[in-house]
Design a protein around this motif. Structure first.
Motif, PDB file in Angstrom:
ATOM      1  N   LEU A  79       0.822  -1.209   0.000  1.00  0.00           N
ATOM      2  CA  LEU A  79       0.000   0.000   0.000  1.00  0.00           C
ATOM      3  C   LEU A  79       0.854   1.256   0.000  1.00  0.00           C
ATOM      4  N   LYS A  80       0.334   2.275  -0.670  1.00  0.00           N
ATOM      5  CA  LYS A  80       1.011   3.564  -0.836  1.00  0.00           C
ATOM      6  C   LYS A  80       0.121   4.671  -0.268  1.00  0.00           C
ATOM      7  N   PRO A  81       0.683   5.816   0.068  1.00  0.00           N
ATOM      8  CA  PRO A  81      -0.145   6.924   0.587  1.00  0.00           C
ATOM      9  C   PRO A  81      -1.281   7.295  -0.364  1.00  0.00           C
ATOM     10  N   GLU A  82      -1.068   7.175  -1.657  1.00  0.00           N
ATOM     11  CA  GLU A  82      -2.114   7.529  -2.625  1.00  0.00           C
ATOM     12  C   GLU A  82      -3.260   6.530  -2.655  1.00  0.00           C
ATOM     13  N   ASP A  83      -3.134   5.423  -1.932  1.00  0.00           N
ATOM     14  CA  ASP A  83      -4.241   4.474  -1.790  1.00  0.00           C
ATOM     15  C   ASP A  83      -5.216   4.903  -0.704  1.00  0.00           C
ATOM     16  N   THR A  84      -4.885   5.936   0.037  1.00  0.00           N
ATOM     17  CA  THR A  84      -5.783   6.440   1.075  1.00  0.00           C
ATOM     18  C   THR A  84      -7.091   6.907   0.448  1.00  0.00           C
ATOM     19  N   ALA A  85      -8.191   6.328   0.899  1.00  0.00           N
ATOM     20  CA  ALA A  85      -9.505   6.601   0.308  1.00  0.00           C
ATOM     21  C   ALA A  85     -10.568   5.821   1.081  1.00  0.00           C
TER      22      ALA A  85
END
Length: 114
Positions: free
Chosen positions: A85-91
């Motif tokens: 997981l990457k920070p841009e997966d935050t949702a």
């Protein structure tokens, strides 16, 4: 009327994994195709992955190689295994049919921090 209930989200660090679940309340689960979507504030829901009634899968670029969609007809559930997981997966993550024919559930929040 079909109800979808997502769960399994949480806070993880970069590189971590989560397994999201979507429980289907209603009839005829096995006949439908399903999808996972995600949404961030101010943006439209983004389609990530789909799975057909025959368990064929398809992934959009954001999910390809890191996420795996699966289903269990006996439990009337759809899953999304998310790895690296990457920070841009935050949702907020949601399940539905690919054409969004069902009422949207409440979603499950995923937060990835570095």
């Amino acid at each position: 009327q079909v109800q979808l209930v997502e769960s399994g989200g949480g806070s993880v660090q970069v590189g971590g994994s989560l397994r999201l679940s979507c429980e289907y309340f209603g009839r005829n689960f096995r006949f439908h195709n399903y999808a996972w979507f995600r949404q961030t504030p101010g943006n439209q829901r983004e389609l990530l992955a789909t799975i057909t009634s025959g368990s064929s899968t398809n992934y959009r670029a954001a999910a390809s190689g890191r996420f795996v969609i699966a289903r269990d007809n006996s439990k009337k559930m759809v899953f999304l295994q998310m790895n690296d997981l990457k920070p841009e997966d935050t949702a907020v993550y949601y399940c539905n049919s690919p054409m969004s024919v069902f009422q949207w559930g409440q979603g499950t929040q995923v937060t990835v921090s570095s």
